[in-house]
Design an enzyme around this catalytic site. Structure first.
Site, PDB file in Angstrom:
ATOM      1  N   ARG A  77       3.936   1.219  89.214  1.00  0.00           N
ATOM      2  CA  ARG A  77       3.126   0.349  90.085  1.00  0.00           C
ATOM      3  C   ARG A  77       4.024  -0.549  90.934  1.00  0.00           C
ATOM      4  O   ARG A  77       3.725  -0.806  92.108  1.00  0.00           O
ATOM      5  CB  ARG A  77       2.134  -0.478  89.253  1.00  0.00           C
ATOM      6  CG  ARG A  77       1.142  -1.235  90.135  1.00  0.00           C
ATOM      7  CD  ARG A  77       0.027  -1.892  89.353  1.00  0.00           C
ATOM      8  NE  ARG A  77       0.520  -2.929  88.460  1.00  0.00           N
ATOM      9  CZ  ARG A  77      -0.243  -3.594  87.601  1.00  0.00           C
ATOM     10  NH1 ARG A  77      -1.538  -3.317  87.519  1.00  0.00           N
ATOM     11  NH2 ARG A  77       0.272  -4.520  86.818  1.00  0.00           N
TER      12      ARG A  77
ATOM     13  N   LYS B  39       0.653  -5.637  94.183  1.00  0.00           N
ATOM     14  CA  LYS B  39       0.868  -6.825  93.349  1.00  0.00           C
ATOM     15  C   LYS B  39       1.969  -7.631  94.022  1.00  0.00           C
ATOM     16  O   LYS B  39       3.147  -7.539  93.678  1.00  0.00           O
ATOM     17  CB  LYS B  39       1.236  -6.395  91.926  1.00  0.00           C
ATOM     18  CG  LYS B  39       1.009  -7.482  90.901  1.00  0.00           C
ATOM     19  CD  LYS B  39       0.994  -6.921  89.504  1.00  0.00           C
ATOM     20  CE  LYS B  39       1.095  -7.988  88.448  1.00  0.00           C
ATOM     21  NZ  LYS B  39       0.051  -9.001  88.455  1.00  0.00           N
TER      22      LYS B  39
ATOM     23  N   GLU C  93     -12.736  -8.995  90.559  1.00  0.00           N
ATOM     24  CA  GLU C  93     -11.902  -9.230  89.386  1.00  0.00           C
ATOM     25  C   GLU C  93     -11.781 -10.733  89.220  1.00  0.00           C
ATOM     26  O   GLU C  93     -12.370 -11.499  89.978  1.00  0.00           O
ATOM     27  CB  GLU C  93     -10.532  -8.582  89.584  1.00  0.00           C
ATOM     28  CG  GLU C  93      -9.800  -9.052  90.834  1.00  0.00           C
ATOM     29  CD  GLU C  93      -8.471  -8.334  91.067  1.00  0.00           C
ATOM     30  OE1 GLU C  93      -7.938  -7.764  90.104  1.00  0.00           O
ATOM     31  OE2 GLU C  93      -7.990  -8.351  92.201  1.00  0.00           O
TER      32      GLU C  93
HETATM   33  N1  PMP Z   1      -6.000  -8.492  88.529  1.00  0.00           N
HETATM   34  C1  PMP Z   1      -5.079  -9.373  88.966  1.00  0.00           C
HETATM   35  C2  PMP Z   1      -5.340 -10.127  90.218  1.00  0.00           C
HETATM   36  C3  PMP Z   1      -3.890  -9.568  88.246  1.00  0.00           C
HETATM   37  O1  PMP Z   1      -2.975 -10.431  88.674  1.00  0.00           O
HETATM   38  C4  PMP Z   1      -3.679  -8.834  87.058  1.00  0.00           C
HETATM   39  C5  PMP Z   1      -2.390  -8.969  86.282  1.00  0.00           C
HETATM   40  N2  PMP Z   1      -2.234 -10.231  85.712  1.00  0.00           N
HETATM   41  C6  PMP Z   1      -4.676  -7.950  86.619  1.00  0.00           C
HETATM   42  C7  PMP Z   1      -5.805  -7.789  87.410  1.00  0.00           C
HETATM   43  C8  PMP Z   1      -4.509  -7.143  85.384  1.00  0.00           C
HETATM   44  O2  PMP Z   1      -3.542  -6.137  85.567  1.00  0.00           O
HETATM   45  P1  PMP Z   1      -2.659  -5.581  84.381  1.00  0.00           P
HETATM   46  O3  PMP Z   1      -3.584  -5.146  83.312  1.00  0.00           O
HETATM   47  O4  PMP Z   1      -1.922  -4.442  84.979  1.00  0.00           O
HETATM   48  O5  PMP Z   1      -1.786  -6.685  83.933  1.00  0.00           O
END
Ligand code: PMP
Length: 284
Positions: free
Chosen positions: A51, A150, A183
């Site tokens: 990622r 990200k 989210e």
């Molecule tokens: N959404 C956002 C905006 C995030 O920053 C994160 C990570 N902290 C997630 C979802 C979750 O992603 P992951 O499970 O890959 O950590």
């Protein structure tokens, strides 16, 4: 003493510094990952590295090392810090350049690896569940800045989180510009209704969380029906269960949203079942 990796060298924490001319600092021009280490094992390391490289590619950064070298650098940094339970922050910035947005001003991207601990919420919140509000700050529109990148630009999420803090809650739900649930400020979101687990699809404009993918796999494995589907504010209010997931937060139940109790106002049975399996996988 904590050691931090910067561009191939390990520095003591107090000497781990970046230039004020780094475009990561000046413009949020860069990408990052958060990775957990459980019992000395880097959890889903490959997926996080993949990622990271996708995020970097999407903003036109060529990370100056291969994925294998990146994996090795993470392991070496972890070893140098003798940590078996940790949170790794992997950062790639556009690098040092003169003032001005132009990414061509930066000769070489910088790679930073920090190994630390993280505890996003106090233990009692994990036990009892979390209260949320739906923030009035919409998630960045994906055609402006895709949440799938990200990036070091988390102001959208920080502004929403500040709104939550003003309302006295620790986390917020962010909607997209169509009004569908995206989210939370740093986690993905799931609901359970009539035995079916649901989460917004990537095209709703979310970060495609690695923990989210694990939950979908676990549900599949446990024969709990699960699907990606657009979710509305109403769907959240009348859900039987709501929970959040992310690398930092892990899994946490939401028991109240905008003052409405969710289900029975405590972590629900499907959440508990998924959590149990998640812990088994993480600690395996
Ligand atoms: N959404 C956002 C905006 C995030 O920053 C994160 C990570 N902290 C997630 C979802 C979750 O992603 P992951 O499970 O890959 O950590």
């Amino acid at each position: 003493m904590t050691k931090v990796y910067i561009d191939g060298e390990l520095y003591e924490k107090e000497h781990a510094k970046v230039s004020v001319f780094d475009h990561g600092l000046l413009y949020g021009d860069g990408v990052f990952e958060g990775i957990r280490v459980y019992n000395g094992k880097i959890f889903k390391c490959e997926k996080h590295i993949d990622r990271l490289y996708e995020s970097a590619h999407a903003i036109g950064i060529r990370i100056p090392m291969s994925k294998v070298e990146m994996g090795r650098a993470i392991e070496d940094t972890l070893k140098a810090n003798s940590m078996t339970q940790a949170y790794i922050r992997l950062v790639v910035t556009r690098g040092v350049g003169d003032l001005g947005l132009d990414p061509k001003l930066c000769a070489r991207p910088s790679v930073i690896i920090i190994t630390d601990k993280i505890q996003l919420y106090p233990p009692e919140v994990y036990e009892k569940g979390l209260e949320l509000i739906i923030s009035s700050t919409p998630r960045n529109h994906q055609s402006a800045l895709s949440p799938r990148i990200k990036s070091l630009n988390y102001l959208n999420n920080i502004m929403a989180k500040m709104e939550g803090q003003r309302a006295g809650v620790r986390e917020v739900v962010m909607l997209n510009l169509e009004g569908y649930v995206c989210e939370c400020s740093a986690d993905n979101i799931f609901l359970v209704k009539d035995g079916v687990v649901k989460t917004p699809p990537p095209c709703a404009g979310i970060l495609k969380g690695i923990t989210r993918d694990i939950i979908l796999d676990i549900a599949d494995e446990m024969k709990v029906p699960a699907k990606e589907e657009n979710i509305t504010r109403f769907d959240l209010y009348v859900a039987d269960e709501v929970f959040l997931c992310g690398t930092g937060a892990e899994l946490i139940a939401a028991i109240k949203i905008d003052g409405r109790d969710i289900g029975e106002g405590k972590p629900g049975p499907i959440f508990k079942k998924l959590l149990k399996r998640f812990r088994e996988l993480a600690l395996a």
